[in-house]
Design an enzyme around this catalytic site. Structure first.
Site: not given
Ligand code: NI
Length: 163
Positions: A46, A51, A88-89, A130-131, A134
């Protein structure tokens, strides 16, 4: 294909409440394509627009069931609870245990602005939550029950399959 730079924890972009996406135009479609390319390249499941430094309510998810694009998403129903591993990236090298709903129903718009509704369960529900966090400047580390040790990150964590 354009791979965008993923910002990391400590960057202001991750701490903003993102604005609604109002235009469903070529610029959005390029953003969506770039976000998907960037997510796949980074081996993520995701990615949210902040991000990559874009403060709009846009996210892409692919937990192995195909690409899902969510524009202006909102969770309209949640059920149950699951406790499991999350990463998380934007937070490379770390993982934590986070409690999330087991099932969520999301109302959003597609890339043309048409209303869509979807139900996600299990890991897909986790990714959606999660997304969406953000988009409100929330990162999973804010709400994790505990952080995994490097050994746990490498190995199996029993909590993984709890529901
Ligand atoms: Ni994330």
């Amino acid at each position: 294909m354009a791979i965008r730079k993923i910002v990391e924890l400590g960057d202001d972009a991750l701490r903003q409440v993102c604005r609604k996406q109002e235009k469903f135009d070529l610029r959005l479609w390029i953003l969506l394509k770039d976000m998907a390319d960037t997510m796949y390249r980074a081996d993520g499941v995701g990615l949210a627009a902040p991000q990559v430094g874009i403060l709009r309510r846009v996210a892409v998810i692919d937990v192995g069931e195909g690409l899902v694009e969510l524009i202006n998403p909102e969770i309209i129903d949640r059920e149950g609870e699951q406790c499991g591993r999350e990463g998380c990236l934007s937070v490379p090298g770390r993982q934590g245990i986070v409690t999330r709903p087991r099932k969520v129903t999301v109302r959003a718009q597609d890339r043309k602005g048409r209303p869509i509704e979807l139900t996600a369960e299990g890991f897909f529900a986790r990714a959606v939550c999660h997304e969406l966090d953000h988009l409100d400047g929330v990162v999973y580390v804010d709400k994790m029950d505990r952080e995994l040790t490097p050994e746990e990150i490498e190995g199996h964590v029993p909590e993984d399959d709890y529901e």
